[in-house]
Design an enzyme around this catalytic site. Structure first.
Site, mmCIF file in Angstrom:
data_model
loop_
_atom_site.group_PDB
_atom_site.id
_atom_site.type_symbol
_atom_site.label_atom_id
_atom_site.label_comp_id
_atom_site.label_asym_id
_atom_site.label_seq_id
_atom_site.Cartn_x
_atom_site.Cartn_y
_atom_site.Cartn_z
ATOM 1 N N TYR A 192 0.140 19.690 0.238
ATOM 2 C CA TYR A 192 -0.166 18.270 0.478
ATOM 3 C C TYR A 192 0.511 17.444 -0.608
ATOM 4 O O TYR A 192 0.460 17.811 -1.792
ATOM 5 C CB TYR A 192 -1.685 18.050 0.418
ATOM 6 C CG TYR A 192 -2.094 16.593 0.456
ATOM 7 C CD1 TYR A 192 -2.420 15.965 1.657
ATOM 8 C CD2 TYR A 192 -2.137 15.828 -0.719
ATOM 9 C CE1 TYR A 192 -2.775 14.622 1.680
ATOM 10 C CE2 TYR A 192 -2.491 14.492 -0.686
ATOM 11 C CZ TYR A 192 -2.812 13.894 0.518
ATOM 12 O OH TYR A 192 -3.156 12.571 0.550
ATOM 13 N N GLU B 79 2.176 9.631 2.762
ATOM 14 C CA GLU B 79 1.425 10.883 2.713
ATOM 15 C C GLU B 79 2.110 11.942 3.551
ATOM 16 O O GLU B 79 2.536 11.659 4.673
ATOM 17 C CB GLU B 79 0.001 10.648 3.233
ATOM 18 C CG GLU B 79 -0.886 11.864 3.117
ATOM 19 C CD GLU B 79 -2.275 11.638 3.699
ATOM 20 O OE1 GLU B 79 -3.249 11.630 2.943
ATOM 21 O OE2 GLU B 79 -2.356 11.441 4.926
#
Ligand code: GDP
Ligand code: MN
Length: 381
Positions: free
Chosen positions: A101, A189
């Site tokens: 991530y 993101e």
């Protein structure tokens, strides 16, 4: 303004963030054409402004034409948590070894961009943050220094990134930061940040929010405004140059000046009501702006009553009253209006309203009195 995954990936590509090859498609035949061009296997991905598409069945692997046809027909028109799928992204399938991530966001408390990295990608990052906050490495970046190699090294080390991919993961973070700054983004993101079987590092998903107030610097991105993504009423207000935010209640609000409108929302809430919107008609509101504003407020069928709270400074209360009279003539509202006029030309304004003897218009002297009255007239939302 939120971007669809493929739009975010276009920005990534422009700034050198590695992404799989892909093509948007808005029909089954376009999806087939895209897949033929890319080569099989591909992944067919729903393009909606909401995450969790994978779990909802909006992402399907397709090994041949038949699969693409099946996947595209199933996903187009699908409802994903209230968002209807109108567009697809067909992407070369990736082979997944690990899912990390990565993100760059504004941290408002430290007033600095914050870069995040975790090995626990591919899942809900909020859940990771709750269960094991130490699994997410974080650095704040001084905007004048920028994102440097030492930031990247520290993030990779603290997140426990596999040694062989620290270099490319760090490089990708640098490009991600560059995208964030250059595109005036509020959020960038990547979940998952993919490590392939061949140890390639690729952004497999893209969630990008750009600052709507900076779009004038990015006309190409501004042109991407996704039809259907915006609330209809907010779009209508934007076209008319009004500052408008839709809320959940049943009391329409109009004021002049952001501060006054914010206080009006508070006072209505305090009186037990629920505002249906924030609408700042602006300083020096002219009659035409008032007619426009009333039309926007009334386009929300949930509105049971409307509160006008005007403090006349540059704005003249007689102008506002004239605008309201015109609006009543043109729109014939079926809900009651409570009007509080105070300041420049307020007596003249009240006289104009009294002379017009509009049905369903209540004039109140004070802000608190007006709030109490409108809450009573609107009833329960
Ligand atoms: P989200 O569910 O809306 O966040 O959509 P993502 O783009 O993150 O995809 C969700 C999941 O689908 C990923 O975490 C992967 O596990 C899987 N996925 C997406 N693309 C591919 C692909 O090319 N190959 C494989 N094997 N899985 C994929
Ligand atoms: Mn994702």
């Amino acid at each position: 303004m939120d971007l669809l995954e493929y739009q975010g990936k276009q920005l990534f590509k422009r700034h050198g963030v590695p992404v799989p090859e892909g093509m948007p498609a808005s029909s089954v035949s376009e999806a087939l054409e895209a897949a033929d061009g890319l080569g099989y296997p591909v992944v067919v991905k729903a393009q909606v402004l909401i995450g969790g598409r994978g779990k909802a069945g909006g992402i399907k692997l397709a090994k041949d034409r038949e699969d693409v046809e099946r996947a595209a027909s199933a996903i187009l028109g699908m409802d994903i948590r209230g968002h209807t799928v109108h567009e697809l992204y067909v992407e070369k399938a990736s082979d997944i070894a690990e899912e990390y991530y990565a993100a760059v966001i504004f941290d408002r408390s430290t007033k600095a961009p914050m870069v995040m990295l975790s090995r626990q990608g591919g899942m809900d990052i909020e859940a990771v943050a709750e269960e094991d906050p130490t699994a997410i490495a974080v650095v704040h970046v001084d905007a004048l220094v920028g994102f440097r190699d030492f930031h990247a090294r520290r993030l990779c080390f603290e997140a426990g990134i596999a040694g062989d991919v620290r270099g490319p993961v760090g490089a990708l973070l640098g490009k991600l930061y560059e995208t964030f700054v250059a595109e005036d983004a509020m959020l960038v993101e990547v979940n998952p940040l993919l490590i392939t079987g061949e140890r390639q590092v690729v952004a497999l998903d893209a969630k990008v929010t750009v600052d709507g107030n900076a779009l004038y610097r990015h006309p190409e991105t501004g042109a991407l405004r996704n039809a259907g993504a915006d609330d209809e009423q907010e779009a209508m207000a934007r076209e008319r140059g009004l500052t408008f935010v839709k809320l959940d209640g049943n009391i329409g609000i109009l004021g002049n000046g952001a501060g006054l409108v914010m206080s009006t929302l508070d006072v209505v809430a305090q009186a037990g009501g629920e505002p249906a919107n924030f609408l700042d008609a602006g300083g020096g509101s002219k009659a035409e702006a008032i007619v426009n504003a009333v039309e926007v407020i009334l386009s929300n069928p949930k509105v049971d009553a409307v509160l006008f709270n005007i403090f006349g400074g540059i704005t003249r209360c007689d102008e506002v009253a004239g605008g309201l009279v015109t609006a009543f003539g043109q729109l014939q509202p079926k809900v009651p209006f409570v009007v509080r006029l105070d300041g420049t030309n307020d007596q003249e304004g009240r006289r104009i309203l009294a002379d017009a003897s509009l049905r369903g218009v209540w004039i109140e002297e004070t802000m608190l009195g007006a709030a109490a009255r409108v809450v009573e007239l609107a009833g329960a939302p």
